[in-house]
Enzyme design. Structure first.
Site, PDB file in Angstrom:
ATOM      1  N   THR A 191     -10.571  71.460  61.640  1.00  0.00           N
ATOM      2  CA  THR A 191     -10.992  72.617  60.852  1.00  0.00           C
ATOM      3  C   THR A 191     -10.446  72.510  59.435  1.00  0.00           C
ATOM      4  O   THR A 191      -9.391  71.922  59.202  1.00  0.00           O
ATOM      5  CB  THR A 191     -10.522  73.928  61.503  1.00  0.00           C
ATOM      6  OG1 THR A 191      -9.090  74.024  61.436  1.00  0.00           O
ATOM      7  CG2 THR A 191     -10.959  74.004  62.956  1.00  0.00           C
ATOM      8  N   GLY A 192     -11.201  73.056  58.493  1.00  0.00           N
ATOM      9  CA  GLY A 192     -10.782  72.995  57.094  1.00  0.00           C
ATOM     10  C   GLY A 192     -10.622  71.568  56.620  1.00  0.00           C
ATOM     11  O   GLY A 192      -9.588  71.222  56.040  1.00  0.00           O
ATOM     12  N   SER A 193     -11.644  70.747  56.836  1.00  0.00           N
ATOM     13  CA  SER A 193     -11.486  69.301  56.610  1.00  0.00           C
ATOM     14  C   SER A 193     -12.342  68.735  55.490  1.00  0.00           C
ATOM     15  O   SER A 193     -12.612  67.536  55.449  1.00  0.00           O
ATOM     16  CB  SER A 193     -11.772  68.535  57.907  1.00  0.00           C
ATOM     17  OG  SER A 193     -12.966  68.957  58.519  1.00  0.00           O
ATOM     18  N   THR A 194     -12.758  69.583  54.551  1.00  0.00           N
ATOM     19  CA  THR A 194     -13.535  69.055  53.430  1.00  0.00           C
ATOM     20  C   THR A 194     -12.657  68.507  52.317  1.00  0.00           C
ATOM     21  O   THR A 194     -13.152  67.847  51.402  1.00  0.00           O
ATOM     22  CB  THR A 194     -14.463  70.134  52.842  1.00  0.00           C
ATOM     23  OG1 THR A 194     -13.679  71.248  52.409  1.00  0.00           O
ATOM     24  CG2 THR A 194     -15.489  70.587  53.873  1.00  0.00           C
TER      25      THR A 194
ATOM     26  N   GLY B 294      -8.124  67.727  51.049  1.00  0.00           N
ATOM     27  CA  GLY B 294      -6.691  67.799  51.318  1.00  0.00           C
ATOM     28  C   GLY B 294      -6.260  67.194  52.638  1.00  0.00           C
ATOM     29  O   GLY B 294      -6.758  66.138  53.057  1.00  0.00           O
ATOM     30  N   ILE B 295      -5.331  67.866  53.306  1.00  0.00           N
ATOM     31  CA  ILE B 295      -4.777  67.361  54.559  1.00  0.00           C
ATOM     32  C   ILE B 295      -5.869  67.221  55.615  1.00  0.00           C
ATOM     33  O   ILE B 295      -5.910  66.243  56.356  1.00  0.00           O
ATOM     34  CB  ILE B 295      -3.660  68.304  55.055  1.00  0.00           C
ATOM     35  CG1 ILE B 295      -2.453  68.237  54.115  1.00  0.00           C
ATOM     36  CG2 ILE B 295      -3.224  67.932  56.479  1.00  0.00           C
ATOM     37  CD1 ILE B 295      -1.366  69.261  54.420  1.00  0.00           C
ATOM     38  N   GLY B 296      -6.769  68.197  55.692  1.00  0.00           N
ATOM     39  CA  GLY B 296      -7.839  68.140  56.691  1.00  0.00           C
ATOM     40  C   GLY B 296      -8.718  66.924  56.528  1.00  0.00           C
ATOM     41  O   GLY B 296      -9.073  66.264  57.516  1.00  0.00           O
TER      42      GLY B 296
ATOM     43  N   SER C  57       3.881  74.424  59.227  1.00  0.00           N
ATOM     44  CA  SER C  57       4.476  74.156  57.924  1.00  0.00           C
ATOM     45  C   SER C  57       5.979  74.347  58.005  1.00  0.00           C
ATOM     46  O   SER C  57       6.486  75.067  58.884  1.00  0.00           O
ATOM     47  CB  SER C  57       3.890  75.123  56.884  1.00  0.00           C
ATOM     48  OG  SER C  57       4.633  75.132  55.692  1.00  0.00           O
TER      49      SER C  57
ATOM     50  N   TYR D  30       2.358  84.004  54.200  1.00  0.00           N
ATOM     51  CA  TYR D  30       2.013  82.651  54.649  1.00  0.00           C
ATOM     52  C   TYR D  30       3.034  82.163  55.677  1.00  0.00           C
ATOM     53  O   TYR D  30       2.670  81.637  56.731  1.00  0.00           O
ATOM     54  CB  TYR D  30       1.985  81.702  53.448  1.00  0.00           C
ATOM     55  CG  TYR D  30       1.771  80.255  53.799  1.00  0.00           C
ATOM     56  CD1 TYR D  30       0.514  79.787  54.170  1.00  0.00           C
ATOM     57  CD2 TYR D  30       2.829  79.337  53.747  1.00  0.00           C
ATOM     58  CE1 TYR D  30       0.323  78.451  54.489  1.00  0.00           C
ATOM     59  CE2 TYR D  30       2.642  78.003  54.064  1.00  0.00           C
ATOM     60  CZ  TYR D  30       1.386  77.562  54.431  1.00  0.00           C
ATOM     61  OH  TYR D  30       1.190  76.242  54.755  1.00  0.00           O
TER      62      TYR D  30
END
Length: 264
Positions: free
Chosen positions: A13-16, A18-20, A141, A154
């Site tokens: 998820t959230g892989s477009t 950065g880390i993803g 994190s 966060y």
């Protein structure tokens, strides 16, 4: 070590970016078919084009959906009914004085950073346990343990992930499915660059700004630099493999020694 994920299907998820995106690339290099998720088709298509250039011949599945919502989660499951590896990486962050964080923002951070992963785990875990193999990971994190004063909303969300992953690991006990959280340290991404410049002089060149940020705001880092996304991905790929079959219910650190504790 041979990290062979051929025949496995993963959703990050959230892989477009950065880390993803780094995790999606790493899993694809190990042989997995990878679902690449983002909120819009354009972002997902662009990300897949970039990933395909880096990993020719890999198979990527576009998952355009807002996974911070129930409707988005249902759409993801519709597009990828079964996955062997679920990496809950989606998350938002930003600096804000503690007393200025309102109720709506607290809810948003919980919804996106915590509940999104819970929904997908509920959707995919039964299939994994029925097949007798699966991997679920939550990208937490250092902020889960060392809560930053400038973004406690966060930190709260990442602390929650440690409980969530431990609880689901107990739910999956004895099934061949492992569930872990990954404690990522301060990482060099585009979003983090923006965050750094919220805290240091915007006129500083990036290399100097990064050094000032680490010295003034993250002085306990033993690495004394930002972690590269690929370094986070390396651990995630390992935890996704058969070699990590005895690691479950853990909070595994790739934090550059940031957390000043023997245990998480």
């Amino acid at each position: 070590m041979q990290l062979n994920l051929e025949g496995r299907t993963a959703l990050v998820t959230g892989s477009t970016q950065g880390i993803g995106a780094a995790i999606a690339e790493g899993l694809a290099k190990a042989g997995a078919q990878v679902g690449v998720s983002g909120r819009t088709e354009a972002r997902v298509d662009e990300a897949i084009a970039n990933l395909t250039a880096k990993v020719p011949g890999a198979k990527f599945v576009p998952v355009a959906a807002d996974l911070g919502t129930e409707e988005g989660a249902a759409r993801a499951v519709e597009l990828m009914p079964d996955v062997d590896i679920l990496v809950n990486n989606l998350g938002i962050f930003g600096a804000k004085p503690a007393m200025e964080i309102g109720d709506d923002e607290w809810r948003l951070y919980f919804e996106v950073n915590v509940l999104a992963g819970i929904r997908l785990t509920r959707a995919y875990l039964p299939g994994m346990t029925a097949r007798g193999w699966g991997r679920v990971q939550y990208i937490a994190s250092d902020s889960a343990v060392v809560v930053p004063a400038e973004m406690i909303h966060y930190g709260m969300s990442k602390t929650a992930l440690l409980s969530v992953s431990r609880g689901f690991a107990k739910e999956a006990a004895g099934t061949g499915v492992t569930v872990n959280s990954v404690l990522a340290g301060p990482t060099h991404t585009g979003g983090v660059e923006d965050f750094v410049y919220q805290l240091v002089d915007k006129d500083l060149p990036w290399d100097e700004a990064q050094r000032v940020f680490m010295r003034e705001h993250r002085p306990q880092s033993l690495l004394q630099r930002l972690i590269e996304p690929e370094e986070i991905a390396n651990l995630v790929v390992y935890l996704s493999s058969d070699l990590a079959s005895a690691t479950t219910g853990g909070a595994v650190r790739v934090d550059g020694g940031y957390i000043d504790s023997i245990l998480p």
